[in-house]
Design a protein around this motif. Structure first.
Motif, PDB file in Angstrom:
ATOM      1  N   LEU A 170      35.562  51.422  33.735  1.00 17.78           N
ATOM      2  CA  LEU A 170      36.344  50.063  33.328  1.00 17.78           C
ATOM      3  C   LEU A 170      37.154  49.932  32.166  1.00 17.78           C
ATOM      4  CD1 LEU A 170      33.672  47.625  34.874  1.00 17.78           C
ATOM      5  CD2 LEU A 170      35.582  48.544  36.433  1.00 17.78           C
ATOM      6  N   HIS A 171      37.041  51.022  31.247  1.00 17.16           N
ATOM      7  CA  HIS A 171      37.605  50.924  30.077  1.00 17.16           C
ATOM      8  C   HIS A 171      38.947  50.566  30.032  1.00 17.16           C
ATOM      9  CE1 HIS A 171      38.962  55.059  30.687  1.00 17.16           C
ATOM     10  NE2 HIS A 171      39.741  54.715  29.194  1.00 17.16           N
ATOM     11  N   ASP A 172      39.909  50.763  30.947  1.00 19.59           N
ATOM     12  CA  ASP A 172      41.227  50.515  30.771  1.00 19.59           C
ATOM     13  C   ASP A 172      41.755  49.594  31.839  1.00 19.59           C
ATOM     14  OD1 ASP A 172      42.106  52.343  28.647  1.00 19.59           O
ATOM     15  OD2 ASP A 172      42.554  53.815  29.838  1.00 19.59           O
ATOM     16  N   MET A 173      40.901  48.909  32.171  1.00 20.26           N
ATOM     17  CA  MET A 173      41.267  47.735  33.303  1.00 20.26           C
ATOM     18  C   MET A 173      42.150  46.477  32.653  1.00 20.26           C
ATOM     19  SD  MET A 173      37.719  46.133  34.903  1.00 20.26           S
ATOM     20  CE  MET A 173      38.755  45.301  36.100  1.00 20.26           C
ATOM     21  N   LEU A 232      34.205  40.694  36.482  1.00 21.62           N
ATOM     22  CA  LEU A 232      33.890  41.628  37.607  1.00 21.62           C
ATOM     23  C   LEU A 232      32.383  41.957  37.893  1.00 21.62           C
ATOM     24  CD1 LEU A 232      34.841  43.560  39.998  1.00 21.62           C
ATOM     25  CD2 LEU A 232      35.106  45.304  37.939  1.00 21.62           C
ATOM     26  N   LEU A 233      31.606  42.320  36.822  1.00 17.70           N
ATOM     27  CA  LEU A 233      30.257  42.883  36.962  1.00 17.70           C
ATOM     28  C   LEU A 233      29.496  41.519  37.342  1.00 17.70           C
ATOM     29  CD1 LEU A 233      29.998  45.387  34.144  1.00 17.70           C
ATOM     30  CD2 LEU A 233      30.089  45.951  36.573  1.00 17.70           C
ATOM     31  N   ARG A 270      30.460  38.850  39.252  1.00 13.17           N
ATOM     32  CA  ARG A 270      30.725  38.673  40.557  1.00 13.17           C
ATOM     33  C   ARG A 270      29.875  39.537  41.464  1.00 13.17           C
ATOM     34  NH1 ARG A 270      37.236  38.078  39.946  1.00 13.17           N
ATOM     35  NH2 ARG A 270      37.104  35.614  39.376  1.00 13.17           N
ATOM     36  N   LEU A 271      29.783  40.757  40.894  1.00  9.35           N
ATOM     37  CA  LEU A 271      28.961  41.792  41.668  1.00  9.35           C
ATOM     38  C   LEU A 271      27.637  41.735  41.738  1.00  9.35           C
ATOM     39  CD1 LEU A 271      31.290  44.865  41.076  1.00  9.35           C
ATOM     40  CD2 LEU A 271      30.960  43.808  43.276  1.00  9.35           C
ATOM     41  N   GLY A 272      27.291  40.683  40.889  1.00 10.73           N
ATOM     42  CA  GLY A 272      25.614  40.282  40.626  1.00 10.73           C
ATOM     43  C   GLY A 272      25.149  41.301  39.794  1.00 10.73           C
ATOM     44  N   GLU A 273      25.826  41.801  38.863  1.00 13.27           N
ATOM     45  CA  GLU A 273      25.155  42.764  37.651  1.00 13.27           C
ATOM     46  C   GLU A 273      24.376  41.858  36.897  1.00 13.27           C
ATOM     47  OE1 GLU A 273      23.573  45.448  36.497  1.00 13.27           O
ATOM     48  OE2 GLU A 273      25.543  46.344  36.669  1.00 13.27           O
ATOM     49  N   ASP A 274      23.361  42.362  36.126  1.00 13.31           N
ATOM     50  CA  ASP A 274      22.542  41.696  35.149  1.00 13.31           C
ATOM     51  C   ASP A 274      23.431  41.460  33.994  1.00 13.31           C
ATOM     52  OD1 ASP A 274      19.794  41.436  33.980  1.00 13.31           O
ATOM     53  OD2 ASP A 274      20.867  42.506  32.163  1.00 13.31           O
ATOM     54  N   ARG A 275      23.144  40.062  33.603  1.00 13.60           N
ATOM     55  CA  ARG A 275      23.998  39.444  32.521  1.00 13.60           C
ATOM     56  C   ARG A 275      24.201  40.356  31.266  1.00 13.60           C
ATOM     57  NH1 ARG A 275      26.236  34.509  33.831  1.00 13.60           N
ATOM     58  NH2 ARG A 275      25.240  33.590  35.449  1.00 13.60           N
ATOM     59  N   LEU A 276      22.917  40.894  30.777  1.00 12.06           N
ATOM     60  CA  LEU A 276      22.973  41.780  29.584  1.00 12.06           C
ATOM     61  C   LEU A 276      23.587  43.081  29.904  1.00 12.06           C
ATOM     62  CD1 LEU A 276      19.272  41.015  28.306  1.00 12.06           C
ATOM     63  CD2 LEU A 276      21.391  40.172  27.383  1.00 12.06           C
ATOM     64  N   VAL A 277      23.584  43.477  31.168  1.00 10.19           N
ATOM     65  CA  VAL A 277      24.276  44.753  31.260  1.00 10.19           C
ATOM     66  C   VAL A 277      25.883  44.588  31.232  1.00 10.19           C
ATOM     67  CG1 VAL A 277      24.921  46.636  33.373  1.00 10.19           C
ATOM     68  CG2 VAL A 277      22.514  46.036  32.461  1.00 10.19           C
ATOM     69  N   ALA A 278      26.240  43.407  31.896  1.00  4.80           N
ATOM     70  CA  ALA A 278      27.727  43.046  31.931  1.00  4.80           C
ATOM     71  C   ALA A 278      28.286  42.813  30.520  1.00  4.80           C
ATOM     72  CB  ALA A 278      27.648  41.773  32.751  1.00  4.80           C
ATOM     73  N   LYS A 279      27.675  42.177  29.582  1.00  7.34           N
ATOM     74  CA  LYS A 279      27.573  42.005  28.257  1.00  7.34           C
ATOM     75  C   LYS A 279      27.900  43.263  27.609  1.00  7.34           C
ATOM     76  CE  LYS A 279      26.418  40.157  23.836  1.00  7.34           C
ATOM     77  NZ  LYS A 279      25.298  39.323  23.304  1.00  7.34           N
ATOM     78  N   GLU A 280      27.011  44.254  27.667  1.00  9.48           N
ATOM     79  CA  GLU A 280      26.957  45.480  27.045  1.00  9.48           C
ATOM     80  C   GLU A 280      28.136  46.364  27.553  1.00  9.48           C
ATOM     81  OE1 GLU A 280      25.056  47.225  24.663  1.00  9.48           O
ATOM     82  OE2 GLU A 280      24.248  45.191  24.412  1.00  9.48           O
ATOM     83  N   VAL A 281      28.515  46.331  28.905  1.00  4.65           N
ATOM     84  CA  VAL A 281      29.681  46.880  29.332  1.00  4.65           C
ATOM     85  C   VAL A 281      30.865  46.504  28.870  1.00  4.65           C
ATOM     86  CG1 VAL A 281      30.950  47.307  31.465  1.00  4.65           C
ATOM     87  CG2 VAL A 281      28.490  47.913  31.329  1.00  4.65           C
ATOM     88  N   SER A 282      31.044  45.149  28.829  1.00  8.14           N
ATOM     89  CA  SER A 282      32.314  44.388  28.467  1.00  8.14           C
ATOM     90  C   SER A 282      32.424  44.589  26.762  1.00  8.14           C
ATOM     91  CB  SER A 282      32.427  42.953  28.591  1.00  8.14           C
ATOM     92  OG  SER A 282      31.433  42.423  27.707  1.00  8.14           O
ATOM     93  N   VAL A 283      31.566  44.792  26.089  1.00 17.83           N
ATOM     94  CA  VAL A 283      31.754  44.938  24.545  1.00 17.83           C
ATOM     95  C   VAL A 283      32.338  46.455  24.444  1.00 17.83           C
ATOM     96  CG1 VAL A 283      30.713  45.082  22.389  1.00 17.83           C
ATOM     97  CG2 VAL A 283      30.004  43.303  23.802  1.00 17.83           C
ATOM     98  N   THR A 334      38.934  45.678  40.850  1.00 16.97           N
ATOM     99  CA  THR A 334      38.892  46.998  40.198  1.00 16.97           C
ATOM    100  C   THR A 334      39.977  47.847  40.849  1.00 16.97           C
ATOM    101  OG1 THR A 334      36.617  47.062  40.097  1.00 16.97           O
ATOM    102  CG2 THR A 334      37.468  49.128  39.697  1.00 16.97           C
ATOM    103  N   GLN A 335      40.338  47.762  42.112  1.00 11.24           N
ATOM    104  CA  GLN A 335      41.138  48.493  42.607  1.00 11.24           C
ATOM    105  C   GLN A 335      42.411  48.109  42.111  1.00 11.24           C
ATOM    106  OE1 GLN A 335      41.222  50.955  45.263  1.00 11.24           O
ATOM    107  NE2 GLN A 335      39.302  51.153  44.281  1.00 11.24           N
ATOM    108  N   LYS A 336      42.887  46.677  41.872  1.00 13.29           N
ATOM    109  CA  LYS A 336      44.197  46.187  41.565  1.00 13.29           C
ATOM    110  C   LYS A 336      44.585  46.788  40.063  1.00 13.29           C
ATOM    111  CE  LYS A 336      46.422  42.090  39.783  1.00 13.29           C
ATOM    112  NZ  LYS A 336      46.307  40.459  39.778  1.00 13.29           N
ATOM    113  N   TYR A 337      43.368  46.804  38.915  1.00  7.60           N
ATOM    114  CA  TYR A 337      43.589  47.225  37.753  1.00  7.60           C
ATOM    115  C   TYR A 337      43.620  48.795  37.591  1.00  7.60           C
ATOM    116  CZ  TYR A 337      43.968  42.152  36.747  1.00  7.60           C
ATOM    117  OH  TYR A 337      44.499  40.870  36.840  1.00  7.60           O
TER     118      TYR A 337
END
Length: 177
Positions: A54-57, A90-91, A93-106, A15-18
């Protein structure tokens, strides 16, 4: 499953990098706008704020002769595609729920339609709409919103405050369910 906080997301080296490329100020401000809009529209504030942060990473740096080339950036822009991929990895790797990670990425993928030959306005889910509108609210001509500065410690304080607000909403919603 435990909720991954915005502070945890922000502190991660990826996150810091991007966010250095796309602007910490812009990311945090859009996350705050997304929280307010999500609460108002009945959208999950956890998903909305993570997506907004994370929208502009996926931003690339487009320079010509040592100077930012906004026209080349607009012509070649696929930052939403790269950002969606990075946000998901990223999510997870951080241990986020897979469905949450999917919703966020979409939501990251669809926060803009600048890379598409058609518009998305009537096709977005409420979450995706919140992220797109929160991003638009902070935009400035020629991408200047990406250059507003914010100290990392100030960003962490604001994200910590936002995490606290999210917990309050989630607790309130669980109590009334």
């Amino acid at each position: 499953m435990r909720r991954v906080t915005l502070v945890e997301v922000f502190k991660h080296r990826i996150t810091q990098k991007y966010l250095q490329r796309s602007g910490i100020n812009h990311a945090v401000t859009v996350a705050e706008y997304a929280f307010d809009m999500a609460v108002e529209m009945g959208v999950g504030p956890d998903l909305a704020t993570k997506s907004a942060l994370l929208h502009d990473m996926g931003h690339y740096e487009w320079y010509r002769d040592g100077k930012w080339d906004y026209d080349e950036y607009r012509k070649s822009d696929i930052h939403a595609i790269k950002g969606a991929e990075r946000a998901h990895k990223l999510l997870i790797r951080l241990g986020e729920d897979r469905l949450v990670a999917k919703e966020v990425s979409v939501a990251v993928l669809l926060h803009t339609d600048s890379y598409l030959p058609f518009g998305l306005d009537e096709k977005r889910t409420p979450l995706q709409h919140v992220v797109a509108k929160a991003d638009e609210k902070d935009e400035q001509p020629m991408g200047l919103h990406h250059y507003k500065q914010m100290d990392k410690s100030h960003a962490l304080k604001r994200l910590h405050d936002l995490d606290r607000k999210i917990e309050q909403v989630l607790t309130k919603n669980n109590d009334s369910a």
